[in-house]
Write an enzyme that holds these catalytic residues in place. Sequence first.
Site, PDB file in Angstrom:
ATOM      1  CE  LYS A  38      -3.912  -2.318   2.487  1.00  0.00           C
ATOM      2  NZ  LYS A  38      -4.522  -2.427   3.815  1.00  0.00           N
ATOM      3  CB  CYS A  90      -1.874   0.655   8.167  1.00  0.00           C
ATOM      4  SG  CYS A  90      -1.025   2.367   8.297  1.00  0.00           S
ATOM      5  CG  ASP A  91      -3.544  -5.159   5.656  1.00  0.00           C
ATOM      6  OD1 ASP A  91      -4.009  -6.259   6.427  1.00  0.00           O
ATOM      7  OD2 ASP A  91      -4.222  -4.595   4.814  1.00  0.00           O
ATOM      8  CD  GLN A  92      -5.751  -3.684  12.788  1.00  0.00           C
ATOM      9  OE1 GLN A  92      -6.834  -3.465  12.174  1.00  0.00           O
ATOM     10  NE2 GLN A  92      -5.631  -3.657  14.022  1.00  0.00           N
TER      11      GLN A  92
END
EC number: 3.6.1.9
Length: 199
Positions: free
Chosen positions: A59, A75-77
């Site tokens: 991203k 960001c990512d989760q």
Amino acid sequence: MQHSIILASGSSIRAELLQRAGVSFSVMKPRVDEEMIKSAMLAEGESPRNIADALAQAKAEKVSMKEPSAFIIGCDQVLAFDGRILSKPESSDDAGAQLRTLSGKTHELFTAAVICQDGRAIWRKVSDVRMTMRPISDSYLDSYISRNWPEISHACGSYQVEAEGSRLFSKIDGDHFAVMGLPLLEILDYLALRGVIDS
């Protein structure tokens, strides 16, 4: 020269965390095929931690190609439970199934943030938080979903701890900001060290 900061995310809570911290930034949502990246990495046996990190980097890199001089935060989760990954629920029934699976048990939430400049990663952090959910009755679960859908459709695991989802948990071991989607203190520290924000 003052560098701009761009949040490569459509998440309103991530934007709110940065705003509350007094950071001046803009938002640019990247077009990234998350499911394709996730599927390919799972097929190669990659860990949930590495998948979260790769998604965050993809991203940030995507936006950095368009805005090379800016500091891009991606960001990512990824939620890992019992050897598998739970994604965002596709329906309220899916949310119910996820929450019943997690009820009374502990899962791991990996929150990754990558900062890119000139199209390459210059900083990264992956936070690992252990989340223990209290046993939840079917009646409360159903009423929780009806009150909070579709907001929880944007959250892996079908909960938002910044809202009523906090009632689902008995214990959270780790960074609260990371649970909300951003390892905020570490990001602020790095930006301050680089002179991008005042300190």
